[in-house]
Design an enzyme around this catalytic site. Structure first.
Site, PDB file in Angstrom:
ATOM      1  N   ASP A 186       6.309  -0.631  -2.916  1.00  0.00           N
ATOM      2  CA  ASP A 186       5.853  -0.994  -4.256  1.00  0.00           C
ATOM      3  C   ASP A 186       5.782   0.188  -5.214  1.00  0.00           C
ATOM      4  O   ASP A 186       5.639  -0.008  -6.419  1.00  0.00           O
ATOM      5  CB  ASP A 186       4.456  -1.645  -4.173  1.00  0.00           C
TER       6      ASP A 186
ATOM      7  N   HIS B 239       0.089   1.889   4.176  1.00  0.00           N
ATOM      8  CA  HIS B 239       0.678   0.695   4.790  1.00  0.00           C
ATOM      9  C   HIS B 239       0.039   0.488   6.147  1.00  0.00           C
ATOM     10  O   HIS B 239      -0.262   1.452   6.845  1.00  0.00           O
ATOM     11  CB  HIS B 239       2.199   0.864   4.946  1.00  0.00           C
TER      12      HIS B 239
ATOM     13  N   HIS C 255      -1.162  -6.443  -1.528  1.00  0.00           N
ATOM     14  CA  HIS C 255       0.152  -6.813  -0.957  1.00  0.00           C
ATOM     15  C   HIS C 255       1.192  -6.658  -2.083  1.00  0.00           C
ATOM     16  O   HIS C 255       1.368  -5.572  -2.618  1.00  0.00           O
ATOM     17  CB  HIS C 255       0.032  -8.237  -0.399  1.00  0.00           C
TER      18      HIS C 255
HETATM   19  N1  ACO Z   1      -4.840   5.330  -1.573  1.00  0.00           N
HETATM   20  C1  ACO Z   1      -5.834   6.060  -1.057  1.00  0.00           C
HETATM   21  N2  ACO Z   1      -6.310   5.925   0.203  1.00  0.00           N
HETATM   22  C2  ACO Z   1      -5.722   4.988   0.966  1.00  0.00           C
HETATM   23  C3  ACO Z   1      -4.671   4.200   0.495  1.00  0.00           C
HETATM   24  C4  ACO Z   1      -4.227   4.391  -0.826  1.00  0.00           C
HETATM   25  N3  ACO Z   1      -3.249   3.671  -1.347  1.00  0.00           N
HETATM   26  N4  ACO Z   1      -4.298   3.358   1.466  1.00  0.00           N
HETATM   27  C5  ACO Z   1      -5.080   3.606   2.531  1.00  0.00           C
HETATM   28  N5  ACO Z   1      -5.968   4.602   2.216  1.00  0.00           N
HETATM   29  C6  ACO Z   1      -6.982   5.133   3.094  1.00  0.00           C
HETATM   30  C7  ACO Z   1      -8.225   4.254   3.067  1.00  0.00           C
HETATM   31  O1  ACO Z   1      -9.133   4.625   2.052  1.00  0.00           O
HETATM   32  C8  ACO Z   1      -8.775   4.456   4.468  1.00  0.00           C
HETATM   33  O2  ACO Z   1      -9.381   5.714   4.483  1.00  0.00           O
HETATM   34  P1  ACO Z   1     -10.714   5.970   5.417  1.00  0.00           P
HETATM   35  O3  ACO Z   1     -10.235   5.767   6.825  1.00  0.00           O
HETATM   36  O4  ACO Z   1     -11.085   7.380   5.097  1.00  0.00           O
HETATM   37  O5  ACO Z   1     -11.723   4.945   4.973  1.00  0.00           O
HETATM   38  C9  ACO Z   1      -7.518   4.570   5.329  1.00  0.00           C
HETATM   39  O6  ACO Z   1      -6.508   5.072   4.449  1.00  0.00           O
HETATM   40  C10 ACO Z   1      -7.067   3.227   5.919  1.00  0.00           C
HETATM   41  O7  ACO Z   1      -6.946   2.309   4.838  1.00  0.00           O
HETATM   42  P2  ACO Z   1      -7.100   0.734   5.004  1.00  0.00           P
HETATM   43  O8  ACO Z   1      -7.238   0.124   3.655  1.00  0.00           O
HETATM   44  O9  ACO Z   1      -8.156   0.426   6.029  1.00  0.00           O
HETATM   45  O10 ACO Z   1      -5.689   0.402   5.645  1.00  0.00           O
HETATM   46  P3  ACO Z   1      -5.087  -1.044   5.859  1.00  0.00           P
HETATM   47  O11 ACO Z   1      -4.084  -0.900   6.932  1.00  0.00           O
HETATM   48  O12 ACO Z   1      -6.176  -2.054   6.020  1.00  0.00           O
HETATM   49  O13 ACO Z   1      -4.398  -1.353   4.451  1.00  0.00           O
HETATM   50  C11 ACO Z   1      -2.958  -1.288   2.595  1.00  0.00           C
HETATM   51  C12 ACO Z   1      -3.075  -1.141   4.122  1.00  0.00           C
HETATM   52  C13 ACO Z   1      -3.651  -2.582   2.156  1.00  0.00           C
HETATM   53  C14 ACO Z   1      -1.496  -1.368   2.213  1.00  0.00           C
HETATM   54  C15 ACO Z   1      -3.635  -0.068   1.932  1.00  0.00           C
HETATM   55  O14 ACO Z   1      -2.926   1.111   2.288  1.00  0.00           O
HETATM   56  C16 ACO Z   1      -3.728  -0.216   0.425  1.00  0.00           C
HETATM   57  O15 ACO Z   1      -4.665  -0.833  -0.079  1.00  0.00           O
HETATM   58  N6  ACO Z   1      -2.744   0.380  -0.337  1.00  0.00           N
HETATM   59  C17 ACO Z   1      -2.726   0.240  -1.781  1.00  0.00           C
HETATM   60  C18 ACO Z   1      -2.146  -1.089  -2.194  1.00  0.00           C
HETATM   61  C19 ACO Z   1      -0.653  -1.171  -1.925  1.00  0.00           C
HETATM   62  O16 ACO Z   1       0.114  -0.291  -2.276  1.00  0.00           O
HETATM   63  N7  ACO Z   1      -0.245  -2.299  -1.341  1.00  0.00           N
HETATM   64  C20 ACO Z   1       1.173  -2.578  -1.047  1.00  0.00           C
HETATM   65  C21 ACO Z   1       1.436  -2.464   0.409  1.00  0.00           C
HETATM   66  S1  ACO Z   1       3.134  -2.731   0.772  1.00  0.00           S
HETATM   67  C22 ACO Z   1       3.290  -4.387   0.606  1.00  0.00           C
HETATM   68  O17 ACO Z   1       2.399  -5.154   0.813  1.00  0.00           O
HETATM   69  C23 ACO Z   1       4.540  -4.845   0.084  1.00  0.00           C
END
Ligand code: ACO
Length: 384
Positions: free
Chosen positions: A320, A266, A227
């Site tokens: 972010d 996201h 987050h």
């Molecule tokens: N880098 C690489 N791959 C990613 C990323 C990333 N940053 N984000 C999502 N993916 C991929 C996952 O590996 C997954 O792939 P798969 O389907 O092949 O397994 C798919 O996209 C879905 O990802 P989830 O983690 O299941 O998506 P979710 O909706 O649960 O999570 C989140 C969203 C937590 C923001 C995620 O994108 C993430 O971890 N990003 C990195 C951390 C980040 O930047 N957080 C800030 C978010 S904005 C905020 O909170 C202010």
């Protein structure tokens, strides 16, 4: 027996797609990459508004008149200072504490010492929202000074919320360009619908606990790297990559190994986060102003490769990704980036609580039980 078994109930992992409230505060169009505050596009808020005006809009549902805005500013200014008691407590905090833990603890102290906390009603809750919004910048900057062996700089009442924070933190009144960019960053972070920290705050508030407790829950939730904690980690990642030439291999290796690239992806946006687009502009402007564009150029390269590789999966930069670069070029240490997020988001958290409490119902979801049933209790002496 009335357990909640799989197959009988709907289950959404991570509550994906679950609607938990009705709100008129903000709306995100994740497919189009759009965000509105009370109907107003975020781009217009960033262009024309201020953090104080944004807070009014989010809390009270309309843009303020000149008088209403002045009143709110006056209230915020009056609440900026921390009592000696709170500062004395903060002097005893470990110097190497995570500033998010410090913030969480200091807000908890504020709640414990607020005489109105025992009898909350809407008026009291509004006062608490204003108090926390006013004092959080002072907490962050006071702790930063204390951990460096310096005395906190008292707030000034002639500066904007953004300028006063930078003044208390860095000891200098920022130039108008830096003040404005900070103000815009605060506007962009103030609210974002039913995100994890807002939901955490609302769950706490829905039990009719007090607003300080709700904000403590939210701060603890925002801290996590999935987050608000991602903005700090973006800079660690840039440092680890080290050069423009290393970017492609780093990103491709990370994707191959299923490691997340911080600042991308996201739950709701499947397009470019509009806040990231705005912050990117200021990351560029500030890195050019400072004559240090390496991280910005690396950021652009990471973005190019990520969009090429996983853009079709809806993974784009989020808020972010560029915010850390903006704060870095203001001379702010990276472990304060997430507290700065909280400094602004406290408005969204409290706005949602004020709205939800108008027709409160305790949040109480259920879970599917997949454990055993009809197990007999084994006396301790017979257990293996
Ligand atoms: N880098 C690489 N791959 C990613 C990323 C990333 N940053 N984000 C999502 N993916 C991929 C996952 O590996 C997954 O792939 P798969 O389907 O092949 O397994 C798919 O996209 C879905 O990802 P989830 O983690 O299941 O998506 P979710 O909706 O649960 O999570 C989140 C969203 C937590 C923001 C995620 O994108 C993430 O971890 N990003 C990195 C951390 C980040 O930047 N957080 C800030 C978010 S904005 C905020 O909170 C202010």
């Amino acid at each position: 027996m009335g357990c909640e078994f799989a197959g009988e109930m709907k289950y959404a992992r991570g509550l994906e797609g679950v609607t938990a409230a009705i709100t008129s505060i903000a709306c995100i169009d994740g497919e189009e990459g759009k965000l509105i505050y009370r109907g107003i596009p975020i781009e217009q808020m960033a262009e024309y508004s201020t953090f104080e005006e944004t807070a009014y809009l989010l809390w009270f549902g309309k843009l303020p008149t000149a008088k209403e805005l002045e009143d709110l500013k006056e209230k915020l200014v009056k609440e900026r200072a921390l009592s000696d008691d709170i500062i004395d407590h903060m002097r005893k905090f470990p110097k190497d504490a995570d500033p998010m833990d410090v913030l969480r603890t200091a807000v908890s102290l504020l709640g414990m010492t607020d005489p109105e906390v025992k009898n909350p009603n809407r008026e009291v809750n509004i006062r608490h929202s204003i108090k926390m919004t006013a004092k959080i910048p002072t907490i962050i900057s006071a702790y930063h000074r204390l951990r460096n062996g310096k005395d906190p700089i008292p707030p000034r009442n002639d500066l904007s919320h953004a300028a006063n924070f930078l003044y208390m933190l860095l000891g200098e009144v920022p130039d108008p360009q830096i003040e404005r960019i900070m103000d815009i960053a605060l506007i962009l972070h103030a609210e974002h619908g039913m995100n994890a920290s807002t939901f955490a705050a609302m769950v706490t508030a829905s039990t009719l606990s007090d607003l300080y407790s709700a904000v403590v829950s939210a701060i603890g939730t925002l801290k996590g790297p999935l987050h608000g904690g991602a903005n700090t980690r973006v800079l660690y990642m840039l440092e680890e990559i080290g050069s423009l030439e290393n970017v492609e291999k780093y990103v491709l290796d990370a994707l191959k190994e299923h490691r997340k690239i911080m600042g991308f992806g996201h739950r709701v946006y499947k397009a470019y986060d509009p806040r990231a687009r705005i912050l990117k502009r200021y990351a560029k402007e500030l890195s050019e102003k400072k004559g240090d564009t390496l991280w910005y150029r690396m950021g652009e390269e990471i973005e190019r490769i990520m969009i090429r590789e996983v853009g079709k999966k809806g993974i784009f930069p989020n808020v972010d990704f560029y915010s850390g670069m903006v704060y870095h070029h203001m001379g702010i240490p990276r472990d304060l980036f997430t507290p700065i997020f909280a400094l602004s988001r406290v408005v969204g958290w409290t706005a949602h609580i004020l709205e939800y409490l108008e027709a409160n119902r305790i949040f109480r979801p259920r879970a599917i039980y997949n454990g055993p049933i009809d197990v007999e209790y084994t006396p301790i002496e017979k257990r293996q």
